[in-house]
Design a protein around this motif. Structure first.
Motif, PDB file in Angstrom:
ATOM      1  N   PHE A   7       0.588  -1.282   0.027  1.00 47.44           N
ATOM      2  CA  PHE A   7      -0.067   0.015   0.098  1.00 47.44           C
ATOM      3  C   PHE A   7       0.968   1.306   0.099  1.00 47.44           C
ATOM      4  O   PHE A   7       0.468   2.272  -0.705  1.00 47.44           O
TER       5      PHE A   7
ATOM      6  N   MET B 231       1.854   1.562  -3.485  1.00 48.36           N
ATOM      7  CA  MET B 231       0.711   2.132  -4.402  1.00 48.36           C
ATOM      8  C   MET B 231       0.587   3.594  -4.120  1.00 48.36           C
ATOM      9  O   MET B 231       0.299   4.209  -5.055  1.00 48.36           O
ATOM     10  N   ALA B 232       0.450   4.086  -2.843  1.00 50.97           N
ATOM     11  CA  ALA B 232       0.526   5.470  -2.696  1.00 50.97           C
ATOM     12  C   ALA B 232       1.410   6.199  -3.554  1.00 50.97           C
ATOM     13  O   ALA B 232       1.285   7.140  -4.145  1.00 50.97           O
TER      14      ALA B 232
ATOM     15  N   LEU C 156       0.558   5.860  -7.187  1.00 52.35           N
ATOM     16  CA  LEU C 156      -0.237   6.667  -7.694  1.00 52.35           C
ATOM     17  C   LEU C 156      -0.061   8.298  -7.865  1.00 52.35           C
ATOM     18  O   LEU C 156      -0.476   8.919  -8.761  1.00 52.35           O
TER      19      LEU C 156
ATOM     20  N   LEU D  85      -7.826   5.578  -1.863  1.00 50.60           N
ATOM     21  CA  LEU D  85      -6.861   4.863  -1.568  1.00 50.60           C
ATOM     22  C   LEU D  85      -6.674   4.663  -0.237  1.00 50.60           C
ATOM     23  O   LEU D  85      -6.288   3.643   0.264  1.00 50.60           O
ATOM     24  N   ASP D  86      -6.382   5.691   0.585  1.00 47.06           N
ATOM     25  CA  ASP D  86      -6.200   5.541   2.058  1.00 47.06           C
ATOM     26  C   ASP D  86      -7.326   4.870   2.789  1.00 47.06           C
ATOM     27  O   ASP D  86      -7.104   4.259   3.578  1.00 47.06           O
TER      28      ASP D  86
ATOM     29  N   LEU E 268      -9.123   2.596   1.538  1.00 50.91           N
ATOM     30  CA  LEU E 268      -9.178   1.300   1.299  1.00 50.91           C
ATOM     31  C   LEU E 268      -8.134   0.502   1.967  1.00 50.91           C
ATOM     32  O   LEU E 268      -8.159  -0.570   2.454  1.00 50.91           O
ATOM     33  N   ARG E 269      -6.816   1.213   2.200  1.00 55.27           N
ATOM     34  CA  ARG E 269      -5.972   0.788   3.062  1.00 55.27           C
ATOM     35  C   ARG E 269      -6.193   0.570   4.397  1.00 55.27           C
ATOM     36  O   ARG E 269      -5.740  -0.410   5.065  1.00 55.27           O
TER      37      ARG E 269
END
Length: 270
Positions: free
Chosen positions: A198, A201-202, A205, A258-259, A261-262
């Motif tokens: 994650f 991913m951050a 992204l 995204l945060d 989801l994390r």
């Protein structure tokens, strides 16, 4: 029996003083206060430049009106940008996680991938943009490729680091339980590496949005970056600033998603 002897025979344990419960605000007010200060400074500068004809920094109300008038065009630009962002970032996510976990658990793959990653990962992906536009048949493919390159390396490196960080005793326990290689990777390595994934991913992204906007400045017919460039060329600064703010809002919304989801996926870290 004396009181002193009784105290020695039955010692008392010190009791901690009760602490007052901490009061938590329902929301953080500091970002709003900071934003209000920035808007006030913006208003002051914009008002001072308002008499210069076409100021480079229009006042907030002028930009807000331009933003409202441009929402249909910005909506179409958002769709066009996401048609590039989603395939590029999605492909980088799948390949980055798969190859990163494989390299982090297989010494031969690690010896093959890691030296190449040390050379290729630090290269700024923006240098690929002119070459990708020249080589690939369409701008859509070239922009997708650039987004892919920018997102792949952070995801790959973090996935590999997460796999390498798994303690040996967890692998030994999986072996004792009779897990095969793929089952160990799916049930032990992948969940343990999720915090690192994650994080990658951050970062990936964020790079994807930057590279997407830069790529759209080169040859796109639509998109958020194209919107800003188009109105900058015609010195329509209210719409240009509105496009910048809108792009920032879209980026913030996706990063916040995204945060969230994390936070939901990594429930054991709460």
């Amino acid at each position: 029996m004396s009181a002193q002897q009784t105290a020695l025979d039955h010692p008392t344990t010190p009791t901690a003083e009760p602490t007052a419960p901490r009061f938590r605000l329902p929301f953080a007010w500091e970002p709003w206060a900071f934003a209000a200060v920035l808007v006030a400074i913006w208003q002051a500068i914009g008002s001072a430049l308002a008499g210069s004809g076409n100021p480079l920094l229009p006042p907030p109300l002028t930009v807000l009106q331009a933003l409202w008038d441009s929402l249909p065009e910005l909506g179409r630009g958002t769709v066009s940008s996401f048609l590039i962002l989603i395939p590029g970032f999605g492909t980088a996510l799948v390949l980055g996680v798969a190859l990163g976990l494989a390299a982090g658990t297989t010494p031969r793959l690690a010896r093959a991938f890691f030296p190449f990653a040390k050379v290729a990962a630090p290269v700024p992906p923006t240098v690929y943009i002119p070459y990708a536009i020249a080589v690939l048949p369409t701008f859509h493919l070239s922009a997708t490729f650039v987004v892919f390159v920018g997102a792949f390396w952070p995801i790959f490196q973090n996935a590999a680091a997460g796999a390498l960080a798994v303690e040996g005793r967890h692998r030994d326990n999986a072996r004792v339980l009779g897990f095969g290689r793929f089952e160990t990777l799916r049930k032990v390595i992948f969940p343990a590496a999720l915090p690192h994934i994650f994080s990658g991913m951050a970062v990936g992204l964020g790079f994807s949005f930057i590279l997407l906007t830069v790529a759209e400045l080169f040859g796109a017919n639509a998109g958020l970056g194209r919107f800003v460039q188009y109105y900058a060329d015609f010195a329509d600064y209210p719409r240009m600033v509105a496009g910048i703010l809108y792009t920032g809002a879209v980026t913030w919304a996706v990063m916040s998603l995204l945060d969230a989801l994390r936070h939901r996926a990594l429930f054991w870290l709460r």
